[in-house]
Design an enzyme around this catalytic site. Structure first.
Site, PDB file in Angstrom:
ATOM      1  N   ASP A   1      14.683 -69.405   6.047  1.00  0.00           N
ATOM      2  CA  ASP A   1      13.963 -69.892   4.858  1.00  0.00           C
ATOM      3  C   ASP A   1      14.630 -69.292   3.621  1.00  0.00           C
ATOM      4  O   ASP A   1      13.984 -68.985   2.627  1.00  0.00           O
ATOM      5  CB  ASP A   1      12.489 -69.481   4.932  1.00  0.00           C
ATOM      6  CG  ASP A   1      11.629 -70.186   3.877  1.00  0.00           C
ATOM      7  OD1 ASP A   1      12.028 -71.263   3.404  1.00  0.00           O
ATOM      8  OD2 ASP A   1      10.573 -69.641   3.515  1.00  0.00           O
TER       9      ASP A   1
ATOM     10  N   ASP B   1      10.616 -62.227   2.718  1.00  0.00           N
ATOM     11  CA  ASP B   1       9.968 -63.404   3.306  1.00  0.00           C
ATOM     12  C   ASP B   1      10.616 -63.765   4.644  1.00  0.00           C
ATOM     13  O   ASP B   1      11.179 -64.842   4.806  1.00  0.00           O
ATOM     14  CB  ASP B   1      10.028 -64.588   2.325  1.00  0.00           C
ATOM     15  CG  ASP B   1       8.983 -65.654   2.660  1.00  0.00           C
ATOM     16  OD1 ASP B   1       8.221 -65.475   3.624  1.00  0.00           O
ATOM     17  OD2 ASP B   1       8.950 -66.680   1.946  1.00  0.00           O
TER      18      ASP B   1
END
Ligand SMILES: Nc1ncnc2c1ncn2[C@@H]1O[C@H](COP(=O)(O)OP(=O)(O)O)[C@@H](O)[C@H]1O
Ligand SMILES: [Mg+2]
Length: 253
Positions: free
Chosen positions: A190, A207
Site C-alpha cells: 500500500d 501503514d
C-alpha cells in the site's frame, strides 16, 4: 465506571477534533469506533502500563482512527484503532488470504479488524528487525495497536505528499523497498506518498497493515505497484525517472 469515563473522555476529543464534520451525527460516528469491546481493549492497554492516557485524535480514516497517546514515561505513542464496522477490510482480504502466516480467515468484521492489527504489528516488527525505519511497535490488543509516535504531537510528521522531496528521498525509498523485500521478505502493498513520513534526518515507512510476505502469490504484482507509485510521485515532483519494471527486476533478482 471506568468504561464510562473513558467513553466521555474520548467523545470530548472527538468533538474537539477538526476532522469531524460539524453536521455529522457525532454520537453515532463515535459509537461505531468505540464500541464496548474497543473501550475494553483500550482500558486493558491503560491498565497494563502500555499507555497512561489518550490525548486526542490525530487522524480519522476510513479504516482506522489514530490517536495521540502518552506512555507512563511521558513519551508519545500513536494509537491506531481499526474500525470494526469498516467495510474496507473485506475488500482487502486478498492480502491476508495468500499469507501463510494467517491461514484462518475470520468471519466477523471484528475478527478481521483484529487480524489486521496482528498483521500490522508483525509486519512492523519484521521490517524493524531487517533495518527498515518504521514506527517501533509496542503493543496491541484486539483492534488497537500502540506504536511510536512520529512527529511532534499533536501534529504527525509531514508525509512525502505534504512536503518537499529530493533525490535523496527517492533513493531512500527505493533502498527501503529493496531491504523490505530482501531482508524482511515483505512487500508493503500500500506504498505511496501518503504512507512515508519525512523527518529532518530520515524517512519513516508506515501503514504496514497491508504488507504481505514475498511468498504471497500476488507479491510481485504488489511490489510493482508499490515501486510504480513511488516512481510516479517523484516524476511528478520532477525528481527522477526510472522504469518501475527494471527496478523490480533488480530487486527480485
Ligand atoms: N506512528 C504514527 N505517528 C504519528 N502519526 C501517525 C502514525 N501512524 C499514523 N499516523 C497518522 O494517521 C494517519 C493514518 O495512518 P495510516 O497508518 O496511514 O492509516 P490508514 O490505514 O487510515 O491510511 C497518517 O497519515 C498520520 O497522519
Ligand atoms: Mg495510510
Amino acid at each position: 465506571m471506568r468504561e464510562e469515563q473513558l467513553r466521555e473522555r474520548l467523545l470530548r476529543f472527538e468533538r474537539e477534533s477538526r476532522y469531524l464534520k460539524k453536521d455529522s451525527n457525532e454520537r453515532k460516528v463515535f459509537e461505531e469506533v468505540f464500541d464496548r469491546a474497543t473501550l475494553w481493549a483500550i482500558d486493558h492497554l491503560l491498565s497494563s502500563g502500555q499507555l497512561d492516557y489518550l490525548n486526542g485524535v490525530v487522524n480519522a480514516g476510513k479504516e482506522a482512527r489514530v490517536y495521540w497517546g502518552v506512555a507512563p514515561d511521558g513519551s508519545a505513542r500513536a494509537v491506531k484503532i481499526y474500525l470494526t464496522a469498516s467495510a474496507e477490510f473485506k475488500k482487502r482480504l486478498r492480502y491476508v488470504a495468500g499469507d501463510r502466516r494467517f491461514n484462518k480467515i475470520p468471519s466477523t468484521s471484528r475478527g478481521i479488524a483484529e487480524l489486521w492489527v496482528q498483521k500490522e504489528f508483525k509486519n512492523l516488527q519484521l521490517a524493524q528487525k531487517a533495518g527498515v525505519r518504521v514506527p517501533t511497535p509496542y503493543a496491541f490488543n484486539e483492534n488497537v495497536l500502540v506504536m511510536e509516535y512520529i512527529g511532534e504531537p499533536p501534529a504527525p510528521a509531514p508525509r512525502f505528499i505534504d512536503t518537499e522531496v529530493g533525490e535523496a528521498d527517492y533513493r531512500w525509498a527505493m533502498e527501503m523497498i529493496e531491504k523490505l523485500y530482501r531482508k524482511a521478505q515483505l512487500v508493503h502493498a500500500d506504498l505511496s506518498e501518503y504512507n512515508v513520513f519525512k523527518l529532518k534526518e530520515e524517512c519513516v515507512l508506515f501503514d504496514m497493515g497491508s504488507a504481505v510476505l514475498t511468498t504471497h502469490p500476488e507479491a510481485r504484482e504488489l511490489l510493482l505497484r508499490d515501486v510504480a507509485n513511488m516512481v510516479r510521485f517523484f516524476k511528478r515532483r520532477g525528481i527522477f525517472e526510472e522504469r518501475a519494471e527494471e527496478i523490480v527486476e533488480r530487486i527480485v533478482s
